[in-house]
Write a protein that holds these residues in place. Structure first.
Motif, short mmCIF file in Angstrom:
data_model
loop_
_atom_site.label_atom_id
_atom_site.label_comp_id
_atom_site.label_asym_id
_atom_site.label_seq_id
_atom_site.Cartn_x
_atom_site.Cartn_y
_atom_site.Cartn_z
N LYS A 251 4.70 -2.45 7.26
CA LYS A 251 5.91 -1.96 6.97
C LYS A 251 5.60 0.07 6.99
O LYS A 251 6.64 0.32 7.62
CB LYS A 251 6.95 -1.74 6.16
N CYS B 186 2.20 -6.32 2.78
CA CYS B 186 3.63 -6.33 3.57
C CYS B 186 4.51 -4.96 3.28
O CYS B 186 4.43 -4.06 5.09
CB CYS B 186 4.99 -7.08 2.52
N LEU B 187 3.45 -3.70 2.70
CA LEU B 187 3.76 -2.16 2.96
C LEU B 187 2.88 -1.76 3.97
O LEU B 187 3.50 -1.07 4.66
CB LEU B 187 3.58 -1.84 1.72
N GLN C 2 -2.93 -6.25 -9.05
CA GLN C 2 -1.98 -6.00 -7.70
C GLN C 2 -1.72 -7.08 -7.47
O GLN C 2 -1.40 -7.32 -6.26
CB GLN C 2 -3.18 -5.37 -7.22
N THR D 151 0.59 -9.25 -7.79
CA THR D 151 2.01 -9.82 -7.34
C THR D 151 2.09 -8.56 -7.00
O THR D 151 3.63 -8.79 -6.00
CB THR D 151 2.33 -9.88 -9.03
N GLU D 152 2.17 -7.73 -6.45
CA GLU D 152 2.09 -6.58 -5.23
C GLU D 152 2.18 -6.88 -3.93
O GLU D 152 1.56 -7.66 -3.71
CB GLU D 152 2.23 -5.27 -5.71
N PRO D 153 3.12 -6.57 -3.09
CA PRO D 153 3.38 -6.85 -2.13
C PRO D 153 2.61 -5.82 -0.86
O PRO D 153 2.64 -4.87 0.36
CB PRO D 153 4.42 -6.81 -1.16
N VAL D 154 1.44 -5.56 -1.31
CA VAL D 154 0.83 -4.52 -0.70
C VAL D 154 0.23 -4.88 0.44
O VAL D 154 0.83 -3.51 1.48
CB VAL D 154 -0.38 -4.06 -1.41
#
Length: 73
Positions: A28, A24-25, A17, A19-22
């Motif tokens: 949003k 940011c999600l 996880q 590199t995942e934009p957690v």
């Protein structure tokens, strides 16, 4: 499940996880605000202390989303 809005959450991100934009999600998808208080990310893992502000229901939805994305809360 109850969270005091003044309490901080400690999140632990597994290797897959990083590199995942957690977060940011989260910003949003949910009607919450958060303030990152401390964080440490390496190529193997990461953690974050944050203060999350929003309704109890929305915070519960955020926590469920994080769990679904393999983030330990």
């Amino acid at each position: 499940f109850y969270i005091d809005m003044k309490d901080r959450l400690h999140l632990t991100f597994p290797h897959e996880q990083i590199t995942e934009p957690v977060m940011c999600l989260v910003a949003k998808k949910f009607d919450v605000t958060f303030s990152i208080r401390r964080a440490n990310v390496t190529h193997d893992a990461g953690w974050m202390d944050l203060q999350l502000d929003g309704s109890d229901e929305e915070i519960e939805r955020v926590i469920a989303f994080l769990h679904d994305n393999n983030v330990r809360v």
